[in-house]
Design a protein around this motif. Sequence first.
Motif, PDB file in Angstrom:
ATOM      1  N   HIS A   1       6.919 -18.950   2.882  1.00 28.82           N
ATOM      2  CA  HIS A   1       7.808 -18.933   2.788  1.00 28.82           C
ATOM      3  C   HIS A   1       8.095 -17.893   1.418  1.00 28.82           C
ATOM      4  CE1 HIS A   1       7.699 -22.853   4.492  1.00 28.82           C
ATOM      5  NE2 HIS A   1       6.824 -23.276   3.214  1.00 28.82           N
ATOM      6  N   SER A   2       7.700 -17.496   0.865  1.00 28.88           N
ATOM      7  CA  SER A   2       7.738 -15.931  -0.601  1.00 28.88           C
ATOM      8  C   SER A   2       7.515 -14.975   0.504  1.00 28.88           C
ATOM      9  CB  SER A   2       6.281 -16.239  -1.497  1.00 28.88           C
ATOM     10  OG  SER A   2       6.623 -17.586  -2.341  1.00 28.88           O
ATOM     11  N   THR A   3       6.943 -15.082   1.677  1.00 28.62           N
ATOM     12  CA  THR A   3       6.968 -13.830   2.244  1.00 28.62           C
ATOM     13  C   THR A   3       8.142 -13.030   2.737  1.00 28.62           C
ATOM     14  OG1 THR A   3       5.073 -13.622   3.442  1.00 28.62           O
ATOM     15  CG2 THR A   3       5.733 -12.071   4.326  1.00 28.62           C
ATOM     16  N   THR A   4       9.471 -14.252   3.253  1.00 27.23           N
ATOM     17  CA  THR A   4      10.552 -14.176   3.546  1.00 27.23           C
ATOM     18  C   THR A   4      11.251 -13.507   2.347  1.00 27.23           C
ATOM     19  OG1 THR A   4      10.239 -16.214   4.874  1.00 27.23           O
ATOM     20  CG2 THR A   4      12.449 -15.038   4.938  1.00 27.23           C
ATOM     21  N   ASP A   5      11.410 -13.894   1.116  1.00 27.51           N
ATOM     22  CA  ASP A   5      12.058 -13.362  -0.273  1.00 27.51           C
ATOM     23  C   ASP A   5      11.458 -13.652  -1.298  1.00 27.51           C
ATOM     24  OD1 ASP A   5      11.594 -15.999  -0.524  1.00 27.51           O
ATOM     25  OD2 ASP A   5      14.102 -16.742   0.137  1.00 27.51           O
ATOM     26  N   LYS A   6      11.012 -13.730  -1.303  1.00 29.03           N
ATOM     27  CA  LYS A   6       9.896 -13.103  -2.434  1.00 29.03           C
ATOM     28  C   LYS A   6       8.825 -12.689  -2.448  1.00 29.03           C
ATOM     29  CE  LYS A   6      11.758 -17.460  -4.665  1.00 29.03           C
ATOM     30  NZ  LYS A   6      12.821 -17.791  -4.049  1.00 29.03           N
ATOM     31  N   ARG A   7       9.120 -11.060  -2.228  1.00 26.21           N
ATOM     32  CA  ARG A   7       7.685 -10.130  -2.072  1.00 26.21           C
ATOM     33  C   ARG A   7       7.913  -9.433  -3.760  1.00 26.21           C
ATOM     34  NH1 ARG A   7      10.026  -9.714   2.778  1.00 26.21           N
ATOM     35  NH2 ARG A   7      11.300  -7.564   2.507  1.00 26.21           N
ATOM     36  N   CYS A   8       7.103  -9.231  -4.340  1.00 22.22           N
ATOM     37  CA  CYS A   8       7.587  -7.649  -5.323  1.00 22.22           C
ATOM     38  C   CYS A   8       6.112  -7.334  -5.916  1.00 22.22           C
ATOM     39  CB  CYS A   8       7.320  -9.317  -6.908  1.00 22.22           C
ATOM     40  SG  CYS A   8       5.518  -9.584  -6.326  1.00 22.22           S
ATOM     41  N   LEU A   9       6.739  -6.173  -6.473  1.00 21.95           N
ATOM     42  CA  LEU A   9       5.508  -4.946  -6.660  1.00 21.95           C
ATOM     43  C   LEU A   9       4.981  -5.743  -8.025  1.00 21.95           C
ATOM     44  CD1 LEU A   9       8.216  -2.120  -6.660  1.00 21.95           C
ATOM     45  CD2 LEU A   9       6.145  -3.044  -4.947  1.00 21.95           C
ATOM     46  N   ILE A  10       3.624  -5.172  -8.140  1.00 24.58           N
ATOM     47  CA  ILE A  10       3.211  -5.667  -9.306  1.00 24.58           C
ATOM     48  C   ILE A  10       2.162  -4.531  -9.807  1.00 24.58           C
ATOM     49  CG2 ILE A  10       0.827  -6.918  -9.996  1.00 24.58           C
ATOM     50  CD1 ILE A  10       0.983  -8.814  -7.344  1.00 24.58           C
ATOM     51  N   LEU A  11       2.706  -4.575 -11.057  1.00 25.78           N
ATOM     52  CA  LEU A  11       2.113  -3.008 -12.134  1.00 25.78           C
ATOM     53  C   LEU A  11       1.098  -3.225 -12.416  1.00 25.78           C
ATOM     54  CD1 LEU A  11       5.437  -2.597 -14.174  1.00 25.78           C
ATOM     55  CD2 LEU A  11       4.175  -0.812 -12.955  1.00 25.78           C
ATOM     56  N   ALA A  12      -0.118  -2.042 -11.796  1.00 27.01           N
ATOM     57  CA  ALA A  12      -1.339  -1.808 -12.320  1.00 27.01           C
ATOM     58  C   ALA A  12      -1.152   0.002 -12.974  1.00 27.01           C
ATOM     59  CB  ALA A  12      -2.102  -2.486 -12.077  1.00 27.01           C
ATOM     60  N   ASP A  13      -2.643   0.069 -13.437  1.00 34.04           N
ATOM     61  CA  ASP A  13      -3.305   1.127 -13.086  1.00 34.04           C
ATOM     62  C   ASP A  13      -4.600   1.032 -13.246  1.00 34.04           C
ATOM     63  OD1 ASP A  13      -4.051   0.764 -15.958  1.00 34.04           O
ATOM     64  OD2 ASP A  13      -3.061   1.742 -17.316  1.00 34.04           O
ATOM     65  N   GLY A  14      -5.188   0.053 -12.733  1.00 36.90           N
ATOM     66  CA  GLY A  14      -6.242   0.204 -12.453  1.00 36.90           C
ATOM     67  C   GLY A  14      -6.926  -1.042 -11.957  1.00 36.90           C
ATOM     68  N   PHE A  15      -8.158  -1.408 -11.417  1.00 44.70           N
ATOM     69  CA  PHE A  15      -8.394  -2.560 -10.800  1.00 44.70           C
ATOM     70  C   PHE A  15      -9.789  -2.618 -10.468  1.00 44.70           C
ATOM     71  CE2 PHE A  15      -8.058  -0.394  -7.196  1.00 44.70           C
ATOM     72  CZ  PHE A  15      -8.268  -0.602  -6.265  1.00 44.70           C
ATOM     73  N   HIS A  16     -10.642  -3.908 -10.749  1.00 45.39           N
ATOM     74  CA  HIS A  16     -12.095  -3.721 -10.134  1.00 45.39           C
ATOM     75  C   HIS A  16     -12.962  -4.639  -8.754  1.00 45.39           C
ATOM     76  CE1 HIS A  16     -11.692  -3.535 -14.890  1.00 45.39           C
ATOM     77  NE2 HIS A  16     -12.018  -2.620 -14.791  1.00 45.39           N
ATOM     78  N   GLU A  17     -13.567  -4.215  -8.318  1.00 50.57           N
ATOM     79  CA  GLU A  17     -14.661  -4.986  -7.758  1.00 50.57           C
ATOM     80  C   GLU A  17     -16.244  -4.547  -6.789  1.00 50.57           C
ATOM     81  OE1 GLU A  17     -12.653  -5.750  -4.394  1.00 50.57           O
ATOM     82  OE2 GLU A  17     -10.920  -5.296  -4.742  1.00 50.57           O
ATOM     83  N   PRO A  18     -16.510  -5.679  -6.340  1.00 50.69           N
ATOM     84  CA  PRO A  18     -17.266  -6.219  -6.476  1.00 50.69           C
ATOM     85  C   PRO A  18     -18.682  -5.261  -6.083  1.00 50.69           C
ATOM     86  CG  PRO A  18     -16.891  -7.810  -5.988  1.00 50.69           C
ATOM     87  CD  PRO A  18     -15.765  -7.258  -6.090  1.00 50.69           C
ATOM     88  N   HIS A  19     -19.938  -4.777  -6.224  1.00 48.06           N
ATOM     89  CA  HIS A  19     -20.368  -3.827  -5.467  1.00 48.06           C
ATOM     90  C   HIS A  19     -21.834  -4.544  -5.613  1.00 48.06           C
ATOM     91  CE1 HIS A  19     -21.996  -0.746  -3.026  1.00 48.06           C
ATOM     92  NE2 HIS A  19     -23.376  -0.068  -4.084  1.00 48.06           N
ATOM     93  N   GLU A  20     -22.449  -4.602  -4.574  1.00 49.97           N
ATOM     94  CA  GLU A  20     -23.912  -5.254  -4.482  1.00 49.97           C
ATOM     95  C   GLU A  20     -24.323  -4.876  -3.972  1.00 49.97           C
ATOM     96  OE1 GLU A  20     -24.187  -9.386  -2.771  1.00 49.97           O
ATOM     97  OE2 GLU A  20     -22.411 -10.324  -3.547  1.00 49.97           O
TER      98      GLU A  20
END
Length: 240
Positions: free
Chosen positions: A94-113
């Motif tokens: 339901h959001s995919t149809t008319d409630k898409r958005c841009l989410i602000l960031a300047d970095g993120f973390h990902e796990p490495h095993e």
Amino acid sequence: MCYSTTLRQKEKKIEKLTRKAFQVPFEYKPYYRANGFTHPNLYIIKMDEPENIYPAMWSLIPQFGMKDIPEFQKKYNTLNAKSETILTSNTYKHSTTDKRCLILADGFHEPHEVNGNSYPYFCHYKDDSLFYFAGLYTEIDNEFLSCTILTMPANEQFEQIHNKKKRQPLILDTEFETDWLRHDLNPNGIKELTKVGFTTKEIEAYPVSRDLYKRDIDTNTPLAITKVDYQELNEQGSLF
């Protein structure tokens, strides 16, 4: 997966760089780490107000979860949405149809095993510039929004970083940011954009403190972005 993000720029600088305005006065504070499992606010640009920035709780609450939000959050993890299934999922379609958005960031973390141990990697543009995740949101009431970050199968770089589940957040290339908010974007267009829309700008990634995984310390500090040299990681050679 993407369960940890950064946004270290000050409000006035963000408004100048994006040419958009924060709509909740005094609410925004820069952060070194937003931990998704504590459901903090992220900052989004909605389809119907592309000139404004709003806070949105990180954990998308669909219509069927709004009667009891804490109970919904116990049962469902909606910090991320798989881009491959957003058009068919009861949670996200339901959001995919008319409630898409841009989410602000300047970095993120990902796990490495390595050898059964997980190491957080900080990922960002080398110049620390802003970017947008492709996102979806819901309106819980007139003043309360929720959101989720789209993920996609990992590219060659992120297959090495997120080497267990091999996913990556969908960081939109600048030429697709406006397209993601278009009201006339049809399902085929959405599918295509989630496949080809990932940024072409170089992303730098390096390991940071494993204290990010501890629950009893404050990780919203420079600790979250400070490089750490681990002997066991050096032994496997450079990821890049």
